[in-house]
Scaffold this active site. Structure first.
Site, PDB file in Angstrom:
ATOM      1  N   LYS A   1      15.702  -6.155  39.881  1.00 23.17           N
ATOM      2  CA  LYS A   1      17.000  -5.700  39.213  1.00 23.17           C
ATOM      3  C   LYS A   1      17.838  -6.888  38.731  1.00 23.17           C
ATOM      4  O   LYS A   1      18.534  -6.875  37.708  1.00 23.17           O
ATOM      5  CB  LYS A   1      17.976  -4.980  40.012  1.00 23.17           C
ATOM      6  CG  LYS A   1      17.536  -3.573  40.303  1.00 23.17           C
ATOM      7  CD  LYS A   1      18.517  -2.789  40.879  1.00 23.17           C
ATOM      8  CE  LYS A   1      18.237  -1.214  40.907  1.00 23.17           C
ATOM      9  NZ  LYS A   1      19.148  -0.334  41.493  1.00 23.17           N
TER      10      LYS A   1
ATOM     11  N   LYS B   1       8.557   1.963  37.100  1.00 20.80           N
ATOM     12  CA  LYS B   1       9.254   3.315  37.551  1.00 20.80           C
ATOM     13  C   LYS B   1      10.131   3.899  36.588  1.00 20.80           C
ATOM     14  O   LYS B   1      11.006   3.012  35.784  1.00 20.80           O
ATOM     15  CB  LYS B   1       9.522   3.192  38.788  1.00 20.80           C
ATOM     16  CG  LYS B   1      11.199   2.510  38.790  1.00 20.80           C
ATOM     17  CD  LYS B   1      11.739   3.122  40.439  1.00 20.80           C
ATOM     18  CE  LYS B   1      13.161   2.734  40.349  1.00 20.80           C
ATOM     19  NZ  LYS B   1      14.060   3.432  41.112  1.00 20.80           N
TER      20      LYS B   1
ATOM     21  N   LYS C   1      17.186   4.913  35.837  1.00 22.97           N
ATOM     22  CA  LYS C   1      18.338   5.391  35.399  1.00 22.97           C
ATOM     23  C   LYS C   1      18.781   4.132  34.478  1.00 22.97           C
ATOM     24  O   LYS C   1      19.395   4.267  33.520  1.00 22.97           O
ATOM     25  CB  LYS C   1      19.421   5.575  36.118  1.00 22.97           C
ATOM     26  CG  LYS C   1      19.453   6.896  37.095  1.00 22.97           C
ATOM     27  CD  LYS C   1      20.747   7.036  37.844  1.00 22.97           C
ATOM     28  CE  LYS C   1      20.657   7.718  39.119  1.00 22.97           C
ATOM     29  NZ  LYS C   1      20.547   6.951  40.483  1.00 22.97           N
TER      30      LYS C   1
HETATM   31  N1  AQP Z   1      10.596   6.931  39.518  1.00 19.90           N
HETATM   32  C1  AQP Z   1      10.876   7.441  40.482  1.00 19.90           C
HETATM   33  N2  AQP Z   1       9.893   8.181  40.955  1.00 19.90           N
HETATM   34  C2  AQP Z   1      10.210   8.652  42.501  1.00 19.90           C
HETATM   35  N3  AQP Z   1      11.320   8.749  43.015  1.00 19.90           N
HETATM   36  C3  AQP Z   1      12.431   8.082  42.365  1.00 19.90           C
HETATM   37  N4  AQP Z   1      13.533   7.782  42.930  1.00 19.90           N
HETATM   38  C4  AQP Z   1      14.274   7.043  41.752  1.00 19.90           C
HETATM   39  N5  AQP Z   1      13.318   6.711  40.845  1.00 19.90           N
HETATM   40  C5  AQP Z   1      12.034   7.181  41.087  1.00 19.90           C
HETATM   41  C6  AQP Z   1      14.125   8.162  44.072  1.00 19.90           C
HETATM   42  O1  AQP Z   1      15.346   8.783  43.594  1.00 19.90           O
HETATM   43  C7  AQP Z   1      16.371   8.777  44.720  1.00 19.90           C
HETATM   44  C8  AQP Z   1      17.611   8.287  44.464  1.00 19.90           C
HETATM   45  O2  AQP Z   1      17.552   6.885  43.724  1.00 19.90           O
HETATM   46  P1  AQP Z   1      18.993   6.168  43.659  1.00 19.90           P
HETATM   47  O3  AQP Z   1      19.543   6.766  42.337  1.00 19.90           O
HETATM   48  O4  AQP Z   1      19.782   6.141  44.446  1.00 19.90           O
HETATM   49  O5  AQP Z   1      18.462   4.710  43.052  1.00 19.90           O
HETATM   50  P2  AQP Z   1      17.301   4.314  42.432  1.00 19.90           P
HETATM   51  O6  AQP Z   1      16.115   4.384  43.723  1.00 19.90           O
HETATM   52  O7  AQP Z   1      17.706   2.730  42.250  1.00 19.90           O
HETATM   53  O8  AQP Z   1      16.890   5.198  41.267  1.00 19.90           O
HETATM   54  P3  AQP Z   1      16.976   4.848  39.737  1.00 19.90           P
HETATM   55  O9  AQP Z   1      17.376   6.331  39.413  1.00 19.90           O
HETATM   56  O10 AQP Z   1      15.844   4.266  39.206  1.00 19.90           O
HETATM   57  O11 AQP Z   1      18.371   4.153  39.428  1.00 19.90           O
HETATM   58  P4  AQP Z   1      18.360   2.678  38.928  1.00 19.90           P
HETATM   59  O12 AQP Z   1      17.778   2.632  37.852  1.00 19.90           O
HETATM   60  O13 AQP Z   1      19.999   2.093  39.059  1.00 19.90           O
HETATM   61  O14 AQP Z   1      17.464   1.722  39.992  1.00 19.90           O
HETATM   62  C9  AQP Z   1      15.406   7.826  45.840  1.00 19.90           C
HETATM   63  O15 AQP Z   1      15.349   8.451  46.902  1.00 19.90           O
HETATM   64  C10 AQP Z   1      14.706   7.035  45.043  1.00 19.90           C
HETATM   65  O16 AQP Z   1      13.387   6.551  45.788  1.00 19.90           O
END
Ligand code: AQP
Length: 345
Positions: free
Chosen positions: A122, A206, A209
């Site tokens: 990140k 992956k 968001k």
């Molecule tokens: N690409 C993915 N495939 C499967 N599972 C995913 N998760 C996130 N991306 C994928 C799962 O969604 C849950 C919530 O995630 P989060 O919002 O707490 O944070 P994150 O893992 O950092 O997900 P994002 O959406 O990609 O946000 P950013 O871009 O801010 O990093 C978790 O259970 C995660 O594993």
């Protein structure tokens, strides 16, 4: 101080998980987390948190944060989480999370956090500009889970390393404070067809968001045309769909799209290939995938819109959930503080 007996007893199976209100939810969040949340609520006691303390580790406009928090709660309910069964709440409404996180900041080692790949991914080359909160994020996550002595955490594969850190913190706390078995060694529930959904533009990253390209992800709130357009433009290689799953090796874009189809349809990749093998991606597979996405996601986004029209009701459900969560958290935190040696209750 009287010593409560229940917090020291091992908990029966208990689930904790959360999603950050840091932007629109995407298909990865849905398949990697929400679908599992719904299934587990019928099997175990579940706490599902909207982790707003985590969200502010990156800048969130205060004008939007409350609405984003409600939107994640609405997504939980629209996906099928029942607030009468599962405890659904906002993290910042339960101050015990931050309090336990401080204690864990003093248990976790700097070297452990230095190894966290998500922080490196990140921040890239600009880690000195990242918030300290982003660095200690996995410690707060450990506190979220262990505050309830949760035994299971449904998450996507990207969270595997953070869950290992949670176990390390639990084990070190139990050892250092001579409190064997006080915190459980929580298990991650990662397995499942949607554990790792990749970007539609770059199948080595992956779906996320925070990816600047909206074309890289399917948002839960995308309409049918937007979904069809994103799938039409999703990166693939020039080869037709293969006959066997083995032949997907070395073809990450093809594998990702097949995986999404299989996860949504509840089928194996082999079963999907049996229908589409030998055809070009644009011919029948991509239109069928777009239709399937619309079929699965449009009821969720319609229900989210309906729920979001009544923010006071979402706030009411979250407040009731926070009360139930605090009732579980307070005795466990009180016992933790007693173990550490604090005199305050
Ligand atoms: N690409 C993915 N495939 C499967 N599972 C995913 N998760 C996130 N991306 C994928 C799962 O969604 C849950 C919530 O995630 P989060 O919002 O707490 O944070 P994150 O893992 O950092 O997900 P994002 O959406 O990609 O946000 P950013 O871009 O801010 O990093 C978790 O259970 C995660 O594993």
């Amino acid at each position: 101080m009287t010593e409560p007996s229940s917090p020291t007893a091992p908990t029966a199976a208990r689930v904790f998980s959360g999603v950050q209100p840091s932007g629109a939810l995407h298909l990865g969040n849905y398949l990697g987390a929400l679908v599992k949340f719904v299934a587990l609520q019928h099997e175990m006691e579940c706490l599902y948190c909207v982790v707003d303390l985590h969200a502010i580790t990156a800048w969130q406009d205060p004008k939007n944060l409350a609405a984003q928090t409600r939107e994640i709660a609405a997504a939980y309910f629209a996906a099928g989480v029942d607030p009468a069964k599962a405890i659904v709440f906002a993290q910042s409404a339960v101050p015990e999370h931050a309090e336990l996180a401080w204690i864990f900041n003093c248990v976790a080692r700097l070297g452990w956090l230095d190894r966290m790949t998500q922080f490196k991914e990140k921040t890239g080359k600009h880690k000195e500009r990242a918030s300290v909160g982003l660095y200690t994020y996995p410690v707060l996550q450990a506190a979220d889970i262990l505050l309830y002595k949760a035994t299971h955490v449904p998450v996507g594969e990207d969270q595997k390393q953070h869950l290992e850190l949670t176990r390390d913190i639990a084990a070190k706390f139990n050892h250092d404070f001579d409190a064997p078995g006080f915190f459980p060694l929580t298990e991650a529930l990662i397995e499942g067809p949607g554990a790792r959904i990749m970007s539609l533009r770059d199948a080595t990253a992956k779906m996320s968001k925070s990816d600047p390209s909206d074309q890289s992800r399917i948002n839960l709130t995308d309409d049918a045309d937007t979904i069809a357009n994103k799938i039409r433009r999703a990166k693939t290689d020039p080869l037709p769909l293969p006959d066997t799953v083995e032949e997907l090796k070395g073809r990450p874009e093809a594998d990702n799209l097949l995986g999404i189809y299989a996860a949504l349809a509840g089928e194996t990749k082999a079963a999907v290939l049996a229908r589409f093998a030998g055809q070009g991606f644009g011919q029948a597979f991509k239109p069928a995938l777009a239709d399937l996405l619309v079929e699965r996601l449009s009821p969720v986004s319609a229900e989210m819109r309906r729920l979001m029209a009544d923010p006071a009701e979402i706030d009411r459900i979250l407040a009731a959930g926070a009360e139930r969560a605090r009732a579980l958290a307070a005795p466990i935190l009180a016992e933790t503080k007693r173990i550490v040696g604090f005199t305050g209750g």
